[in-house]
Motif scaffolding. Structure first.
Motif, PDB file in Angstrom:
ATOM      1  N   ASP A 292      12.159 -10.873   2.923  1.00 32.55           N
ATOM      2  CA  ASP A 292      11.121  -9.915   3.296  1.00 32.55           C
ATOM      3  C   ASP A 292      10.778  -9.027   2.104  1.00 32.55           C
ATOM      4  O   ASP A 292      11.591  -8.814   1.200  1.00 32.55           O
ATOM      5  N   SER A 293       9.566  -8.489   2.108  1.00 33.67           N
ATOM      6  CA  SER A 293       9.140  -7.599   1.021  1.00 33.67           C
ATOM      7  C   SER A 293       8.215  -6.533   1.568  1.00 33.67           C
ATOM      8  O   SER A 293       7.678  -6.648   2.672  1.00 33.67           O
ATOM      9  N   THR A 294       8.007  -5.489   0.770  1.00 35.49           N
ATOM     10  CA  THR A 294       7.163  -4.364   1.150  1.00 35.49           C
ATOM     11  C   THR A 294       6.159  -4.101   0.041  1.00 35.49           C
ATOM     12  O   THR A 294       6.538  -3.961  -1.127  1.00 35.49           O
ATOM     13  N   ALA A 295       4.871  -4.029   0.396  1.00 33.26           N
ATOM     14  CA  ALA A 295       3.814  -3.784  -0.590  1.00 33.26           C
ATOM     15  C   ALA A 295       3.274  -2.365  -0.416  1.00 33.26           C
ATOM     16  O   ALA A 295       2.998  -1.929   0.706  1.00 33.26           O
ATOM     17  N   VAL A 296       3.135  -1.656  -1.525  1.00 31.92           N
ATOM     18  CA  VAL A 296       2.526  -0.330  -1.506  1.00 31.92           C
ATOM     19  C   VAL A 296       1.437  -0.278  -2.572  1.00 31.92           C
ATOM     20  O   VAL A 296       1.476  -1.022  -3.553  1.00 31.92           O
ATOM     21  N   ARG A 297       0.467   0.590  -2.368  1.00 36.34           N
ATOM     22  CA  ARG A 297      -0.578   0.790  -3.382  1.00 36.34           C
ATOM     23  C   ARG A 297       0.016   1.642  -4.491  1.00 36.34           C
ATOM     24  O   ARG A 297       0.310   2.820  -4.301  1.00 36.34           O
ATOM     25  N   THR A 298       0.180   1.046  -5.645  1.00 34.58           N
ATOM     26  CA  THR A 298       0.867   1.713  -6.752  1.00 34.58           C
ATOM     27  C   THR A 298       0.205   3.030  -7.133  1.00 34.58           C
ATOM     28  O   THR A 298       0.881   4.005  -7.495  1.00 34.58           O
ATOM     29  N   MET A 299      -1.100   3.102  -7.013  1.00 33.35           N
ATOM     30  CA  MET A 299      -1.825   4.310  -7.400  1.00 33.35           C
ATOM     31  C   MET A 299      -1.384   5.527  -6.585  1.00 33.35           C
ATOM     32  O   MET A 299      -1.425   6.667  -7.058  1.00 33.35           O
ATOM     33  N   THR A 300      -0.945   5.276  -5.335  1.00 33.22           N
ATOM     34  CA  THR A 300      -0.562   6.419  -4.498  1.00 33.22           C
ATOM     35  C   THR A 300       0.722   7.090  -4.978  1.00 33.22           C
ATOM     36  O   THR A 300       0.972   8.250  -4.647  1.00 33.22           O
ATOM     37  N   LEU A 301       1.512   6.380  -5.749  1.00 32.50           N
ATOM     38  CA  LEU A 301       2.774   6.964  -6.212  1.00 32.50           C
ATOM     39  C   LEU A 301       2.536   8.173  -7.120  1.00 32.50           C
ATOM     40  O   LEU A 301       3.067   9.257  -6.858  1.00 32.50           O
ATOM     41  N   PRO A 302       1.715   8.050  -8.167  1.00 32.95           N
ATOM     42  CA  PRO A 302       1.480   9.248  -8.976  1.00 32.95           C
ATOM     43  C   PRO A 302       0.493  10.238  -8.350  1.00 32.95           C
ATOM     44  O   PRO A 302       0.698  11.450  -8.410  1.00 32.95           O
ATOM     45  N   PHE A 303      -0.584   9.720  -7.731  1.00 31.39           N
ATOM     46  CA  PHE A 303      -1.620  10.624  -7.254  1.00 31.39           C
ATOM     47  C   PHE A 303      -1.253  11.358  -5.972  1.00 31.39           C
ATOM     48  O   PHE A 303      -1.737  12.456  -5.723  1.00 31.39           O
ATOM     49  N   GLU A 304      -0.425  10.762  -5.147  1.00 30.04           N
ATOM     50  CA  GLU A 304      -0.040  11.410  -3.896  1.00 30.04           C
ATOM     51  C   GLU A 304       1.419  11.854  -3.884  1.00 30.04           C
ATOM     52  O   GLU A 304       1.857  12.508  -2.934  1.00 30.04           O
ATOM     53  N   GLU A 305       2.153  11.495  -4.926  1.00 31.21           N
ATOM     54  CA  GLU A 305       3.564  11.886  -5.077  1.00 31.21           C
ATOM     55  C   GLU A 305       4.388  11.599  -3.825  1.00 31.21           C
ATOM     56  O   GLU A 305       5.230  12.387  -3.404  1.00 31.21           O
ATOM     57  N   LYS A 306       4.101  10.427  -3.244  1.00 31.15           N
ATOM     58  CA  LYS A 306       4.900   9.983  -2.106  1.00 31.15           C
ATOM     59  C   LYS A 306       6.202   9.348  -2.594  1.00 31.15           C
ATOM     60  O   LYS A 306       6.272   8.853  -3.726  1.00 31.15           O
ATOM     61  N   THR A 307       7.191   9.337  -1.711  1.00 32.44           N
ATOM     62  CA  THR A 307       8.475   8.731  -2.037  1.00 32.44           C
ATOM     63  C   THR A 307       8.812   7.667  -1.004  1.00 32.44           C
ATOM     64  O   THR A 307       8.739   7.911   0.196  1.00 32.44           O
ATOM     65  N   LEU A 308       9.174   6.485  -1.481  1.00 27.62           N
ATOM     66  CA  LEU A 308       9.693   5.419  -0.628  1.00 27.62           C
ATOM     67  C   LEU A 308      11.118   5.147  -1.083  1.00 27.62           C
ATOM     68  O   LEU A 308      11.354   4.783  -2.238  1.00 27.62           O
ATOM     69  N   THR A 309      12.057   5.359  -0.196  1.00 26.72           N
ATOM     70  CA  THR A 309      13.461   5.205  -0.572  1.00 26.72           C
ATOM     71  C   THR A 309      14.228   4.522   0.549  1.00 26.72           C
ATOM     72  O   THR A 309      13.685   4.249   1.617  1.00 26.72           O
TER      73      THR A 309
END
Length: 368
Positions: A292-309
């Motif tokens: 299994d895998s998880t896809a996220v929009r990479t742009m949201t990491l810097p611009f929205e400062e979200k954390t996936l852990t």
């Protein structure tokens, strides 16, 4: 002298578990033998029976249990016959950088005790004398088990053992993810994807932490009813595969502060990440299949400062967190009695697993 014990065993993947009489050898140096009183029936055990967790058969199941020490091996200090203990399924070498830093769930030596004791051998044999592997170094879905001293935590004998057993996995995994991993803040909003045993404990962990809004999400109405009992303020009944991230954003005015994925599904983890607000934290607690895998929009990491852990076993330190959880229970803040929806005998283990797979229980417990 070996002890005879009935135990729940996985002998073949995707087949019902079998109950057999096994022989449990006495403890060697650094080990103890425990007479089990109760063992929770956990999704991780189910995952070992269907191949989600790759473990060799035959395998004595069980990792979430409590009982009384009946024999102590040479060199064991701090434990004695008659002590009440809860099993801990993580191996801690005590010397690597993670153990020294107080993060034993990340111990780099964990591979030493996946299906054996840390020395690479087992104390369990079937009626033919053949060795039996043990789930996560424990194999405690049995009347007796011999474990390494570091895989048991001494507890207050006043605590009922069937309730105490639950802190060995479900409670600590869920509440610990709230306290230790995400560190949920008072007054915050929390979304919980999946309301099984772990999800319910995330919910009550969020309640204890002071979250203002706790949104439970599941595909079964019965599980949402249980979620309300454990502290959910809102519930969302969804269809399998339905993306609820937009609904969560509307419900919370921009997304919850925290989201917990408690199923073990890559797309649900992505949905939890999409749902959280800017600066929010999404925590993956469930164990997904290896592919299994998880896809996220990479742009949201810097611009929205979200954390996936992620959070493994609630990022806990068993000798600290087990007593902590049980103190919350004794103080009336943590619900353990209500978690147990059915008790089974060891002979009813196949039914307990069937009920687990159907989503019938918050927690089924085998009582010896």
């Amino acid at each position: 002298m070996s002890r005879q014990a009935r135990a729940a065993i996985c002998r073949e993947l995707n087949k019902p578990v079998v109950v057999e009489e096994i022989n449990v050898d006495p403890p060697k140096a650094g080990e103890v033998t425990v007479k089990l009183a109760a063992c929770g029936v956990c999704h991780s055990d189910l995952s070992a029976t269907n191949g989600t967790l790759a473990m060799p058969q035959p395998l004595v199941l069980g990792h979430e249990a409590a009982g009384e020490i009946v024999e102590v091996g040479p060199g064991v200090q701090g434990l004695k016959e008659g002590d009440h203990v809860v099993s801990s399924f993580i191996y801690m070498c005590g010397e690597c950088r993670f153990c020294v830093a107080g993060r034993p769930v990340l111990c780099i030596e964990q591979g030493k005790a996946v299906t054996t004791l840390p020395d690479g051998t087992v104390r369990t044999r079937d009626a033919r004398g053949q060795p039996l592997n043990v789930f996560s170094g424990c194999g405690v879905m049995a009347e007796y088990a011999t474990l390494h001293k570091d895989n048991v935590v001494k507890i207050d004998p006043k605590i009922p053992l069937d309730r105490a057993a639950l802190v060995g996995c479900a409670v600590t995994t869920g509440v610990g993810a709230v306290f230790n991993t995400a560190r949920v803040a008072p007054g915050s909003s929390v979304a919980v994807f999946g309301c099984g045993g772990v999800g319910l404990n995330v919910i009550q962990g969020a309640r204890i932490a002071g979250a203002e809004r706790i949104i439970a999400i599941d595909t079964l109405e019965a599980k949402l009813d249980m979620a309300r009992q454990f502290g959910a303020t809102d519930v969302l009944l969804v269809k399998a595969g339905e993306d609820v991230s937009k609904n969560l954003k509307k419900l919370t005015g921009g997304g919850p502060d925290y989201a917990f994925e408690c199923v073990g599904n890559g797309e649900l983890a992505a949905a939890a990440y999409r749902a959280i607000r800017r600066g929010g934290i999404a925590v993956v607690v469930g164990v997904a299949k290896p592919g299994d895998s998880t896809a996220v929009r990479t742009m949201t990491l810097p611009f929205e400062e979200k954390t996936l852990t992620g959070s493994y076993f609630g990022s806990c330190v068993p000798r600290i967190d087990f007593p902590r959880m049980l103190a919350l229970y004794m103080g009336g803040r943590l619900k353990l009695d209500e978690l147990i929806t059915r008790r089974y005998s060891i002979g009813e283990a196949p039914q307990a697993f069937a009920d687990l797979e159907s989503g019938r229980n918050a927690r089924g417990v085998i009582v010896f």
